[in-house]
Design a protein around this motif. Sequence first.
Motif, PDB file in Angstrom:
ATOM      1  N   LEU A  39       0.845  -1.184   0.000  1.00 43.31           N
ATOM      2  CA  LEU A  39       0.000   0.000   0.000  1.00 43.31           C
ATOM      3  C   LEU A  39       0.887   1.243   0.000  1.00 43.31           C
ATOM      4  N   ALA A  40       0.760   2.096  -1.016  1.00 40.07           N
ATOM      5  CA  ALA A  40       1.486   3.370  -1.063  1.00 40.07           C
ATOM      6  C   ALA A  40       0.520   4.467  -0.635  1.00 40.07           C
ATOM      7  N   VAL A  41       0.999   5.356   0.241  1.00 38.97           N
ATOM      8  CA  VAL A  41       0.117   6.373   0.819  1.00 38.97           C
ATOM      9  C   VAL A  41       0.773   7.744   0.742  1.00 38.97           C
ATOM     10  N   GLY A  42       0.034   8.723   0.206  1.00 41.55           N
ATOM     11  CA  GLY A  42       0.550  10.079   0.100  1.00 41.55           C
ATOM     12  C   GLY A  42       0.532  10.803   1.435  1.00 41.55           C
ATOM     13  N   GLY A  43       1.174  11.955   1.451  1.00 41.10           N
ATOM     14  CA  GLY A  43       1.217  12.769   2.664  1.00 41.10           C
ATOM     15  C   GLY A  43       2.625  12.978   3.165  1.00 41.10           C
ATOM     16  N   GLU A  79      11.746   9.383  -5.935  1.00 41.51           N
ATOM     17  CA  GLU A  79      12.111   8.944  -7.283  1.00 41.51           C
ATOM     18  C   GLU A  79      11.734   7.484  -7.519  1.00 41.51           C
ATOM     19  N   ARG A  80      11.809   6.654  -6.489  1.00 41.59           N
ATOM     20  CA  ARG A  80      11.394   5.253  -6.638  1.00 41.59           C
ATOM     21  C   ARG A  80       9.910   5.171  -6.978  1.00 41.59           C
ATOM     22  N   LEU A  81       9.106   6.015  -6.335  1.00 42.72           N
ATOM     23  CA  LEU A  81       7.677   6.045  -6.631  1.00 42.72           C
ATOM     24  C   LEU A  81       7.417   6.613  -8.022  1.00 42.72           C
ATOM     25  N   ARG A  82       8.139   7.696  -8.351  1.00 43.63           N
ATOM     26  CA  ARG A  82       7.961   8.299  -9.678  1.00 43.63           C
ATOM     27  C   ARG A  82       8.373   7.317 -10.766  1.00 43.63           C
ATOM     28  N   VAL A 122       6.120  -0.076  -7.357  1.00 49.67           N
ATOM     29  CA  VAL A 122       4.746  -0.157  -7.856  1.00 49.67           C
ATOM     30  C   VAL A 122       3.913  -0.812  -6.764  1.00 49.67           C
ATOM     31  N   ALA A 123       2.932  -0.097  -6.257  1.00 49.86           N
ATOM     32  CA  ALA A 123       2.097  -0.598  -5.167  1.00 49.86           C
ATOM     33  C   ALA A 123       0.848  -1.271  -5.712  1.00 49.86           C
ATOM     34  N   ASP A 124       0.317  -2.211  -4.953  1.00 46.45           N
ATOM     35  CA  ASP A 124      -0.953  -2.822  -5.333  1.00 46.45           C
ATOM     36  C   ASP A 124      -2.065  -1.786  -5.328  1.00 46.45           C
ATOM     37  N   VAL A 125      -2.065  -0.938  -4.284  1.00 46.14           N
ATOM     38  CA  VAL A 125      -3.057   0.130  -4.165  1.00 46.14           C
ATOM     39  C   VAL A 125      -2.356   1.393  -3.684  1.00 46.14           C
ATOM     40  N   ALA A 126      -2.696   2.531  -4.267  1.00 46.53           N
ATOM     41  CA  ALA A 126      -2.187   3.822  -3.841  1.00 46.53           C
ATOM     42  C   ALA A 126      -3.348   4.657  -3.310  1.00 46.53           C
ATOM     43  N   LEU A 127      -3.116   5.323  -2.175  1.00 46.32           N
ATOM     44  CA  LEU A 127      -4.124   6.174  -1.549  1.00 46.32           C
ATOM     45  C   LEU A 127      -3.599   7.601  -1.483  1.00 46.32           C
ATOM     46  N   VAL A 128      -4.379   8.560  -1.981  1.00 47.67           N
ATOM     47  CA  VAL A 128      -3.927   9.948  -1.981  1.00 47.67           C
ATOM     48  C   VAL A 128      -5.048  10.878  -1.532  1.00 47.67           C
ATOM     49  N   HIS A 129      -4.643  12.083  -1.129  1.00 42.79           N
ATOM     50  CA  HIS A 129      -5.580  13.130  -0.724  1.00 42.79           C
ATOM     51  C   HIS A 129      -5.368  14.344  -1.624  1.00 42.79           C
ATOM     52  N   ALA A 130      -6.454  14.835  -2.203  1.00 37.34           N
ATOM     53  CA  ALA A 130      -6.397  16.050  -3.028  1.00 37.34           C
ATOM     54  C   ALA A 130      -7.338  17.093  -2.446  1.00 37.34           C
ATOM     55  N   PHE A 172       3.997  14.256  -1.327  1.00 37.11           N
ATOM     56  CA  PHE A 172       4.204  12.963  -1.983  1.00 37.11           C
ATOM     57  C   PHE A 172       2.987  12.489  -2.773  1.00 37.11           C
ATOM     58  N   ASN A 173       1.866  13.173  -2.678  1.00 35.06           N
ATOM     59  CA  ASN A 173       0.657  12.670  -3.319  1.00 35.06           C
ATOM     60  C   ASN A 173       0.777  12.457  -4.831  1.00 35.06           C
ATOM     61  N   PRO A 174       1.368  13.386  -5.600  1.00 35.58           N
ATOM     62  CA  PRO A 174       1.431  13.162  -7.055  1.00 35.58           C
ATOM     63  C   PRO A 174       2.208  11.914  -7.469  1.00 35.58           C
ATOM     64  N   VAL A 175       3.346  11.648  -6.814  1.00 36.65           N
ATOM     65  CA  VAL A 175       4.127  10.470  -7.210  1.00 36.65           C
ATOM     66  C   VAL A 175       3.463   9.190  -6.713  1.00 36.65           C
ATOM     67  N   VAL A 176       2.821   9.241  -5.554  1.00 39.01           N
ATOM     68  CA  VAL A 176       2.095   8.068  -5.068  1.00 39.01           C
ATOM     69  C   VAL A 176       0.934   7.747  -6.006  1.00 39.01           C
ATOM     70  N   ALA A 177       0.250   8.790  -6.484  1.00 41.68           N
ATOM     71  CA  ALA A 177      -0.917   8.578  -7.349  1.00 41.68           C
ATOM     72  C   ALA A 177      -0.579   7.807  -8.616  1.00 41.68           C
ATOM     73  N   THR A 178       0.620   7.992  -9.130  1.00 44.22           N
ATOM     74  CA  THR A 178       0.998   7.304 -10.367  1.00 44.22           C
ATOM     75  C   THR A 178       1.566   5.916 -10.112  1.00 44.22           C
ATOM     76  N   ALA A 179       1.926   5.611  -8.865  1.00 39.66           N
ATOM     77  CA  ALA A 179       2.656   4.377  -8.564  1.00 39.66           C
ATOM     78  C   ALA A 179       1.755   3.207  -8.193  1.00 39.66           C
ATOM     79  N   GLY A 180       0.461   3.404  -8.176  1.00 40.17           N
ATOM     80  CA  GLY A 180      -0.431   2.323  -7.801  1.00 40.17           C
ATOM     81  C   GLY A 180      -1.018   1.593  -8.998  1.00 40.17           C
ATOM     82  N   LYS A 181      -1.137   0.276  -8.896  1.00 40.45           N
ATOM     83  CA  LYS A 181      -1.884  -0.473  -9.910  1.00 40.45           C
ATOM     84  C   LYS A 181      -3.350  -0.036  -9.866  1.00 40.45           C
ATOM     85  N   LEU A 182      -3.814   0.270  -8.666  1.00 36.98           N
ATOM     86  CA  LEU A 182      -5.135   0.841  -8.454  1.00 36.98           C
ATOM     87  C   LEU A 182      -4.954   2.059  -7.563  1.00 36.98           C
TER      88      LEU A 182
END
Length: 242
Positions: free
Chosen positions: A22-26, A106-109, A149-157, A175-185
């Motif tokens: 699980l990748a999480v922004g913030g 950068e790993r997330l991006r 690459v995370a199974d699920v990414a959670l972000v706040h906008a 971190f939200n923008p890079v997390v948003a692109t790194a999730g399969k969902l």
Amino acid sequence: MSKVQPSAAAALEGALRDGMTLAVGGFGLSGIPSDLIEAVRDSGVQDLTVVSNNMGVDGKGLGVLIEAGQVRKVIASYVGENKLFAEQYLAGNLEVEFTPQGTLAERLRAGGAGIPAFYTRTGVGTLVAEGKPHEVFDGETYVRERGIVADVALVHAHTADTDGNLIYRYTARNFNPVVATAGKLTIAEAEVILPPGTLDPNHIVTPGVFVQRLVQAAARVKDIEQRTVRPRTEPAAEALAL
């Protein structure tokens, strides 16, 4: 078609499983997807690997998943505000992979851009680089880091439209923008959700193509980890006379 879900729990339905990443922004408590984090806690999912800049604080943010015993491994750059995290780590109950902050971003991006790995000078000669491949470029040694690459990414906008286009506000962008692109969902919560076509394309940070589900964020007090202020001083008498 609208991507808006009726609740955070509904947005996560069918997406969670034990042992997932699980990748999480913030950043600290700024820009964290609180509603989605609490829904993850309430789901009871276990054995999570959580990728985030940090793990919040005790009882808030990702700290609630630590308290619930749902996290097996953490990939983060800073964890100093969470006492329970430290206790579990020192007791050997929690696996931690520390990653320099810029390297983590950068790993997330890279993961979101389809780049499996990259080389960086950051961490060479330290514990961060142990066991990782090295290469010399132009006389300098670099260490290879894997994209995430995370199974699920959670972000706040702050603002979204029903198509999932996202705009972040001030430091909550972190971190939200890079997390948003790194999730399969990718699942986003937003404070304001508008009809499609109402957002200025020049202001959109995360295009809706990266976001599969969206939920209205609940109104809540935005916590601050450590509030630092200067003492208020009385104005000088001569200033009052002006």
